[in-house]
Design a protein around this motif. Structure first.
Motif, short mmCIF file in Angstrom:
data_model
loop_
_atom_site.label_atom_id
_atom_site.label_comp_id
_atom_site.label_asym_id
_atom_site.label_seq_id
_atom_site.Cartn_x
_atom_site.Cartn_y
_atom_site.Cartn_z
N ARG A 117 -1.10 15.02 -40.44
CA ARG A 117 -1.89 15.66 -41.51
C ARG A 117 -1.88 17.18 -41.39
O ARG A 117 -2.04 17.88 -42.38
N GLU A 118 -1.65 17.66 -40.17
CA GLU A 118 -1.58 19.11 -39.95
C GLU A 118 -0.16 19.65 -40.17
O GLU A 118 0.07 20.85 -40.02
N GLY A 119 0.79 18.75 -40.50
CA GLY A 119 2.13 19.19 -40.83
C GLY A 119 3.16 19.03 -39.72
O GLY A 119 4.29 19.50 -39.85
N TYR A 120 2.80 18.35 -38.65
CA TYR A 120 3.72 18.18 -37.53
C TYR A 120 4.72 17.06 -37.77
O TYR A 120 4.43 16.07 -38.45
N GLU A 121 5.92 17.26 -37.21
CA GLU A 121 6.87 16.18 -37.01
C GLU A 121 6.79 15.76 -35.54
O GLU A 121 6.18 16.44 -34.72
N PHE A 122 7.45 14.63 -35.20
CA PHE A 122 7.32 14.09 -33.85
C PHE A 122 8.66 13.66 -33.27
O PHE A 122 9.52 13.13 -33.98
N LEU A 123 8.79 13.89 -31.96
CA LEU A 123 9.80 13.20 -31.17
C LEU A 123 9.06 12.14 -30.37
O LEU A 123 8.04 12.42 -29.74
N MET A 124 9.56 10.90 -30.42
CA MET A 124 8.96 9.84 -29.62
C MET A 124 9.91 9.43 -28.51
O MET A 124 11.05 9.02 -28.77
N GLN A 159 13.05 18.97 -39.13
CA GLN A 159 12.93 19.87 -40.27
C GLN A 159 12.40 21.24 -39.86
O GLN A 159 12.88 22.26 -40.31
N ASN A 160 11.39 21.23 -38.97
CA ASN A 160 10.73 22.49 -38.61
C ASN A 160 10.38 22.48 -37.12
O ASN A 160 9.33 21.98 -36.72
N PRO A 161 11.23 23.07 -36.29
CA PRO A 161 10.98 23.06 -34.85
C PRO A 161 9.68 23.75 -34.45
O PRO A 161 9.15 23.50 -33.37
N ALA A 162 9.14 24.60 -35.31
CA ALA A 162 7.89 25.30 -35.00
C ALA A 162 6.68 24.38 -35.12
O ALA A 162 5.60 24.70 -34.61
N MET A 163 6.86 23.25 -35.81
CA MET A 163 5.75 22.29 -35.99
C MET A 163 6.22 20.93 -35.49
O MET A 163 6.47 19.99 -36.24
N LEU A 164 6.38 20.84 -34.16
CA LEU A 164 6.94 19.65 -33.54
C LEU A 164 6.06 19.23 -32.37
O LEU A 164 5.64 20.05 -31.56
N ALA A 165 5.77 17.92 -32.30
CA ALA A 165 4.97 17.38 -31.21
C ALA A 165 5.73 16.23 -30.57
O ALA A 165 6.65 15.67 -31.17
#
Length: 326
Positions: A117-124, A159-165
């Protein structure tokens, strides 16, 4: 006179059931007692053949497809968790649902939803096809990418490495996950990590016990089913430490050849393996000559999770403030 194959057994501490497995099995047993058989369970409640067969005998029916559940039935989600799609389908079909997802897995799901919801993408970090991974990745319709090893990290496109968790399957090898995370942080230095690691306390504690036990014995036996991720990781860890290791689903799986010239046996059990199987394996090892069975000193686990509302619980189905056993 033939010398005994086995002389000494060193029993790992801790071993066997964790709080999430205890809770999941109790949910099925309470549902059977309260509502009567059959109770439907999506996927094996935990990855252990003995446990699943025991619950089948009591009236649980394990299914993969919700189309196999009759209208109005009681349905339980397994300890591994489910995707949002499965939840929505269960709601559409009008089942009475109890969620046995381990609260430590639920914690990961909640974190994924919040950060998305805060705009993050994820690596699992996890194993493709494992139900826990499918459940966690299924919390989102997009924006979550599975990495199984360092090679996956090198080629993943976001898409956006700056918003990645990053999030992690709870039952991985602690050391493997750390190596993959190091590769992730090298490529994505600003990646957001969980406040507490996602690998659960029970996985960590059982692997730590293997690290202490394996150098003291000639061979390690892990009680656990082939589908159990955390049991497989225990066997792999012992072998990585230079000690031959084997996994058994039942005492009949033990083979004499494993113990030729290896009289000191280390014994542990995955987090989904019941103690009754450990005791049966000990009895078999004694029949093979073991005269000494001693327990290691180890971490004592006091973690307990509440039951869902409607099965004697409060409905406050959240992880305890401290997930690490003390």
């Amino acid at each position: 006179m033939t010398p005994p194959l086995v002389e000494d057994v060193l029993l790992a501490e801790p071993r066997g059931f964790c709080a999430g497995v205890d809770r999941a099995i109790e949910i099925v047993e309470r549902a059977l007692a309260q509502f009567g058989a059959p109770i439907y369970v999506r996927h094996e409640i935990v990855h252990n053949t003995y446990v699943v067969n025991d619950l089948k005998a009591k009236g649980a029916i394990f299914i993969e497809d919700l189309a196999d559940v009759p209208p109005g039935a009681t349905l339980i989600f397994s300890a591994h968790g489910v995707s949002q799609e499965v939840r929505q389908e269960a709601e559409r079909r009008g089942f009475s649902v109890f969620d046995a997802t381990c609260p430590l897995v639920t914690k990961v799901h909640v974190e994924v939803a919040k950060l998305r919801r805060e705009g993050y993408e994820f690596l699992m970090i996890g194993h493709k096809g494992h139900p826990e991974v499918e459940g966690t990745m299924g919390q989102l319709s997009d924006g979550i990418y599975l990495v199984e090893d360092e090679a996956d990290v090198a080629r993943v496109q976001v898409q956006n490495p700056a918003m990645l968790a990053v999030v992690t399957q709870t039952t991985l090898s602690v050391d493997d996950a750390a190596a993959i995370l190091a590769a992730i942080k090298q490529r994505f230095p600003n990646i957001r990590e969980p406040k507490q690691q996602d690998i659960c306390y029970a996985t960590q504690n059982r692997q730590d016990a293997i690290k202490i036990m394996a150098p003291q014995v000639d061979v390690v036996v892990v009680v656990g089913s082939p589908t159990s991720s955390n049991s497989n990781r225990l066997r792999e860890l012992a072998e990585r430490l230079g000690t031959p290791a084997y996994m058994v689903d039942c005492p009949e799986d033990l083979q004499d050849a494993w113990f030729e010239g290896r009289t000191r046996v280390g014994l542990t059990a995955g987090a989904s393996a019941p103690d009754v199987l450990v005791q049966q394996v000990i009895a078999r090892l004694k029949a093979m000559g073991a005269v000494s069975v001693r327990r290691m000193q180890g971490v004592e686990e006091h973690v307990r999770f509440p039951l869902p509302k409607g099965l004697g619980g409060t409905g406050l189905d959240r992880p305890l403030p401290s997930e690490r056993a003390s």
